[in-house]
Design a protein around this motif. Structure first.
Motif, PDB file in Angstrom:
ATOM      1  N   GLY A 541       0.836  -1.202   0.000  1.00 27.01           N
ATOM      2  CA  GLY A 541       0.000   0.000   0.000  1.00 27.01           C
ATOM      3  C   GLY A 541       0.862   1.239   0.000  1.00 27.01           C
ATOM      4  N   ASN A 542       0.221   2.377   0.084  1.00 24.88           N
ATOM      5  CA  ASN A 542       0.935   3.653   0.157  1.00 24.88           C
ATOM      6  C   ASN A 542       1.227   3.964   1.613  1.00 24.88           C
ATOM      7  N   PHE A 543       2.441   3.688   2.040  1.00 29.01           N
ATOM      8  CA  PHE A 543       2.844   3.899   3.427  1.00 29.01           C
ATOM      9  C   PHE A 543       3.748   5.118   3.569  1.00 29.01           C
ATOM     10  N   MET A 544       3.696   6.018   2.561  1.00 27.96           N
ATOM     11  CA  MET A 544       4.431   7.275   2.665  1.00 27.96           C
ATOM     12  C   MET A 544       3.619   8.331   3.407  1.00 27.96           C
ATOM     13  N   VAL A 545       2.374   7.994   3.727  1.00 30.22           N
ATOM     14  CA  VAL A 545       1.571   8.856   4.602  1.00 30.22           C
ATOM     15  C   VAL A 545       1.647   8.273   6.004  1.00 30.22           C
ATOM     16  N   PRO A 546       1.416   9.076   7.045  1.00 30.87           N
ATOM     17  CA  PRO A 546       1.614   8.591   8.415  1.00 30.87           C
ATOM     18  C   PRO A 546       0.783   7.350   8.733  1.00 30.87           C
ATOM     19  N   VAL A 547       1.458   6.290   9.237  1.00 26.95           N
ATOM     20  CA  VAL A 547       0.812   5.046   9.651  1.00 26.95           C
ATOM     21  C   VAL A 547       1.238   4.725  11.072  1.00 26.95           C
ATOM     22  N   ARG A 548       0.403   3.936  11.752  1.00 24.41           N
ATOM     23  CA  ARG A 548       0.680   3.556  13.138  1.00 24.41           C
ATOM     24  C   ARG A 548       0.499   2.055  13.306  1.00 24.41           C
ATOM     25  N   PRO A 549       1.375   1.363  14.082  1.00 28.71           N
ATOM     26  CA  PRO A 549       1.106  -0.023  14.469  1.00 28.71           C
ATOM     27  C   PRO A 549      -0.191  -0.074  15.285  1.00 28.71           C
ATOM     28  N   ALA A 550      -0.935  -1.176  15.152  1.00 28.16           N
ATOM     29  CA  ALA A 550      -2.224  -1.291  15.826  1.00 28.16           C
ATOM     30  C   ALA A 550      -2.426  -2.713  16.337  1.00 28.16           C
ATOM     31  N   ILE A 551      -3.223  -2.847  17.428  1.00 30.65           N
ATOM     32  CA  ILE A 551      -3.500  -4.134  18.066  1.00 30.65           C
ATOM     33  C   ILE A 551      -4.994  -4.213  18.359  1.00 30.65           C
ATOM     34  N   ALA A 552      -5.567  -5.394  18.153  1.00 30.75           N
ATOM     35  CA  ALA A 552      -6.952  -5.662  18.535  1.00 30.75           C
ATOM     36  C   ALA A 552      -6.974  -6.972  19.314  1.00 30.75           C
ATOM     37  N   VAL A 553      -7.738  -7.003  20.416  1.00 29.77           N
ATOM     38  CA  VAL A 553      -7.917  -8.221  21.220  1.00 29.77           C
ATOM     39  C   VAL A 553      -9.414  -8.454  21.314  1.00 29.77           C
ATOM     40  N   TRP A 554      -9.885  -9.507  20.639  1.00 27.16           N
ATOM     41  CA  TRP A 554     -11.311  -9.762  20.541  1.00 27.16           C
ATOM     42  C   TRP A 554     -11.714 -10.989  21.347  1.00 27.16           C
ATOM     43  N   GLY A 555     -13.029 -11.264  21.305  1.00 31.07           N
ATOM     44  CA  GLY A 555     -13.560 -12.494  21.873  1.00 31.07           C
ATOM     45  C   GLY A 555     -13.873 -12.398  23.346  1.00 31.07           C
ATOM     46  N   VAL A 556     -14.682 -13.350  23.784  1.00 28.26           N
ATOM     47  CA  VAL A 556     -15.109 -13.385  25.193  1.00 28.26           C
ATOM     48  C   VAL A 556     -14.069 -14.048  26.071  1.00 28.26           C
ATOM     49  N   TYR A 557     -13.027 -14.612  25.461  1.00 27.64           N
ATOM     50  CA  TYR A 557     -12.027 -15.315  26.249  1.00 27.64           C
ATOM     51  C   TYR A 557     -10.984 -14.369  26.835  1.00 27.64           C
ATOM     52  N   GLY A 558     -11.043 -13.115  26.458  1.00 24.72           N
ATOM     53  CA  GLY A 558     -10.086 -12.149  26.996  1.00 24.72           C
ATOM     54  C   GLY A 558      -8.702 -12.382  26.434  1.00 24.72           C
ATOM     55  N   GLY A 559      -7.699 -12.260  27.283  1.00 28.47           N
ATOM     56  CA  GLY A 559      -6.323 -12.434  26.856  1.00 28.47           C
ATOM     57  C   GLY A 559      -5.622 -11.105  26.703  1.00 28.47           C
ATOM     58  N   SER A 560      -4.340 -11.168  26.403  1.00 34.14           N
ATOM     59  CA  SER A 560      -3.541  -9.952  26.250  1.00 34.14           C
ATOM     60  C   SER A 560      -2.521 -10.140  25.141  1.00 34.14           C
ATOM     61  N   VAL A 561      -2.119  -9.013  24.556  1.00 29.78           N
ATOM     62  CA  VAL A 561      -1.111  -8.967  23.490  1.00 29.78           C
ATOM     63  C   VAL A 561      -0.186  -7.811  23.826  1.00 29.78           C
ATOM     64  N   HIS A 562       1.127  -8.011  23.642  1.00 23.91           N
ATOM     65  CA  HIS A 562       2.024  -6.902  23.976  1.00 23.91           C
ATOM     66  C   HIS A 562       3.186  -6.799  22.995  1.00 23.91           C
ATOM     67  N   PHE A 563       3.666  -5.548  22.840  1.00 24.77           N
ATOM     68  CA  PHE A 563       4.843  -5.284  22.022  1.00 24.77           C
ATOM     69  C   PHE A 563       6.082  -5.762  22.777  1.00 24.77           C
ATOM     70  N   VAL A 564       6.939  -6.494  22.060  1.00 24.08           N
ATOM     71  CA  VAL A 564       8.164  -7.025  22.663  1.00 24.08           C
ATOM     72  C   VAL A 564       9.200  -5.913  22.739  1.00 24.08           C
ATOM     73  N   HIS A 565       9.890  -5.840  23.884  1.00 23.42           N
ATOM     74  CA  HIS A 565      10.995  -4.880  24.028  1.00 23.42           C
ATOM     75  C   HIS A 565      12.236  -5.477  23.373  1.00 23.42           C
ATOM     76  N   LEU A 566      12.640  -4.917  22.242  1.00 25.68           N
ATOM     77  CA  LEU A 566      13.789  -5.438  21.498  1.00 25.68           C
ATOM     78  C   LEU A 566      15.072  -4.847  22.061  1.00 25.68           C
ATOM     79  N   VAL A 567      15.971  -5.740  22.522  1.00 28.61           N
ATOM     80  CA  VAL A 567      17.261  -5.320  23.075  1.00 28.61           C
ATOM     81  C   VAL A 567      18.275  -5.253  21.956  1.00 28.61           C
ATOM     82  N   LYS A 568      19.121  -4.244  22.006  1.00 29.25           N
ATOM     83  CA  LYS A 568      20.168  -4.078  20.988  1.00 29.25           C
ATOM     84  C   LYS A 568      21.048  -5.316  20.915  1.00 29.25           C
ATOM     85  N   GLN A 569      21.277  -5.825  19.698  1.00 28.88           N
ATOM     86  CA  GLN A 569      22.097  -7.006  19.488  1.00 28.88           C
ATOM     87  C   GLN A 569      23.583  -6.637  19.421  1.00 28.88           C
TER      88      GLN A 569
END
Length: 574
Positions: A541-569
């Motif tokens: 797609g055209n990603f030269m316009v401002p874009v943002r990472p996004a997360i959705a957590v659906w369903g009745v079961y709940g749960g969680s999703v998280h961004f991993v902290h990347l350590v410098k290699q």
């Protein structure tokens, strides 16, 4: 009755002829100018008094100029006719006395110029109705009649005479040349316009009015087009500003990476040199001990050899026997030297350190070769695996609490989104999702390359991707992948899909994955989704316009999703 009406009509004609064109009442002491026009003496005197600064004396009717003041002689015949008309006033009921009384109130406008900006009649104080172009005079409705009778060109009072005259000849503009679209006077027609198609200005105006109507009909379209172009110009300006800002940010980021790379190389080389020097000193210490021991042995051997030489040369029995016991003991000790074996020390091996440096050099060399060939293209997925992506483009996005749906709870470090059973008490905000349990990142990208990872171990129904910063946050159409402004990797139980603009692409992803990687290349217009070190799907797609990472957590079961902290290699040196 007919005779009476005819008599009244004749008297009316005579009255018009006996009326002063300045005060519009019967002449009082009528005089005649050399041009033939008649006025009341008081009217013409006041007219000239108000024009003393001008050159010459002007006839208020025909505008003829007299260099010297004409002699004003009374017209006896007209004066007698006026007196006779006054005697007949009772018969015709015309109110001659009233008209005669008005004569004393005549007040000619003072200081009026024919080229001025005044809006009053130049003969009296009344409001001007028109300007006579040939006579260059402002006239009220009453003083306008003589000019109308002569067929003079009349215009609105605000029109300047200079604009209605030919610049070259100073004569009134009456004609229009169709060949070159110029206005001209009669004299111009005999010059450069002699063979041109010339029409009167009124005819030309009537013809052009139809064109004007066509232009007027197209005016709204032109106006809309201007608004559209202006909007696009603003968008171009915004993109230019964004490009400048993105370029500046990229250069700052590269400078920081240059500093980090140089620091890393310097630290790595210093560490390796320290390790090499340590191993060198250890081996040199051991070699020094071996050298000292061997030098002592050599010294003892030299002394034994010297003693043997002396004993062999001394042939006296007594002397030989005296030294032989000690000599044999020395020989026994020297024979032990031959049995002693020197243990060689291990060779210093720096191949691991050199391999690490060679790897760094090779990687940078390949990167530089790509840059020299042209714009940096999308990295090769074989050469740049997830480890390299983490090291080169790794980011750790943080979530935006102002965008979180009320069923999404954000952790304190702004990296984890948890689906709750009850609504969280968030304040109202225009960026907050009101239908779908979603949240976007604070990070906003429009140029460059970025890599991040998401841990989904605690959820079985989620959506992860990116969306345009301009994507709506309200209503059913704001779901990730459900509109043209978002791209989403979707999982429900054990089924995976890729969604964009309500279009679903089924994905075959065997096994269970706890971690997914996302590589965004804005210039290439690609979002690459990784799972288990392999490419799962590529969104475009055209990603030269401002874009943002996004997360959705659906369903009745709940749960969680998280961004991993990347350590410098870093490179491992042992």
């Amino acid at each position: 009755m007919a005779s009476s009406a005819s008599s009244s009509s004749d008297v009316g004609v005579i009255l018009n002829e006996l009326t002063c064109p300045v005060c519009f009442v019967l002449y009082k002491e009528p005089i005649c100018l050399p041009c033939g026009h008649s006025f009341c003496r008081v009217c013409i005197e006041k007219s000239w008094e108000n024009r003393e600064e001008e050159t010459g004396y002007v006839c208020p009717n025909c505008r003829e100029v007299f260099p010297q003041k004409p002699k004003l002689k009374k017209i006896v015949i007209i004066a007698n006719l006026v007196e006779n008309m006054k005697l007949k006033k009772g018969k015709v009921g015309l109110g001659v006395e009233a008209q005669d009384a008005e004569h004393a109130d005549v007040n000619v406008k003072e200081g009026v110029k024919s080229w001025g900006s005044e809006s009053c009649c130049e003969v009296c104080n009344r409001e001007a109705a028109k300007r006579c172009v040939p006579c260059e005079i402002l006239c009220c409705e009453k003083h306008l009649k003589p000019h109308q009778q002569k067929g003079h060109k009349l215009v609105d009072p605000g029109v300047k005479i200079e604009e209605l005259r030919c610049i070259g000849h100073g004569k009134p503009i009456l004609l229009y040349c169709k060949n070159d679209g110029s206005l001209m006077c009669v004299t111009c027609m005999g010059e450069e316009h002699q063979d041109h198609k010339v029409v009167g200005v009124e005819i030309a105006h009537a013809e052009l009015k139809s064109v004007q109507d066509v232009l007027a009909a197209k005016y709204p379209h032109v106006s809309q087009s201007m608004q559209s172009v202006a909007s696009k110009l603003r968008q171009v300006q915004e993109e230019e500003d964004q490009t400048e800002n993105a370029s500046r940010d990229a250069e700052d980021s590269l400078e920081e990476k240059r500093r980090l790379v140089c620091q890393f190389v310097n630290e790595s080389v210093d560490l390796m040199k320290s390790e090499i020097n340590k191993r060198k000193m250890e081996k040199l210490s051991l070699l020094g001990k071996q050298r000292k021991k061997l030098e002592q042995q050599m010294k003892d051997l030299c002394q034994g050899k010297s003693a043997m030489d002396t004993a062999l040369q001394d042939l006296e029995a007594i002397s030989f026997l005296q030294a032989s016991k000690d000599l044999l003991k020395r020989l026994t000790t020297m024979s032990d030297f031959n049995s002693v074996k020197r243990t060689p020390l291990p060779v210093l091996d720096f191949s691991k350190e050199e391999k690490n440096l060679d790897g760094l050099i090779t990687l940078n060399k390949n990167f530089l070769e790509k840059i020299q060939k042209g714009p940096v293209e999308h990295p090769d997925k074989v050469e740049l695996d997830q480890n390299n992506l983490r090291r080169l483009y790794g980011r750790s996005p943080s979530l935006d609490p102002n965008s979180a749906h009320r069923l999404i709870k954000i952790s304190g470090d702004l990296r984890t989104a948890t689906r709750t059973w009850t609504e969280n008490q968030y304040p109202e905000h225009p960026d907050r999702f009101d239908v779908h349990a979603q949240v976007v990142s604070r990070d906003c990208f429009s140029s460059g390359r970025y890599y991040w990872e998401v841990n989904v171990r605690s959820s079985s129904w989620w959506g992860i991707g990116i969306c345009l910063n301009s994507m709506g946050r309200k209503g059913a159409e704001s779901g990730l992948g459900m509109n043209p402004e978002s791209w989403c990797l979707f999982k429900c139980d054990d089924e995976y899909s890729a969604y964009h603009n309500k279009q679903r692409t089924s994905l075959s992803i065997p096994g269970y994955h706890e971690r997914f990687g996302f590589f965004l290349d804005c210039e290439a217009g690609e979002l690459t989704c990784f799972g288990d070190s392999r490419v799962l799907h590529v969104f475009r797609g055209n990603f030269m316009v401002p874009v943002r990472p996004a997360i959705a957590v659906w369903g009745v079961y709940g749960g969680s999703v998280h961004f991993v902290h990347l350590v410098k290699q870093t490179f491992i040196t042992n």
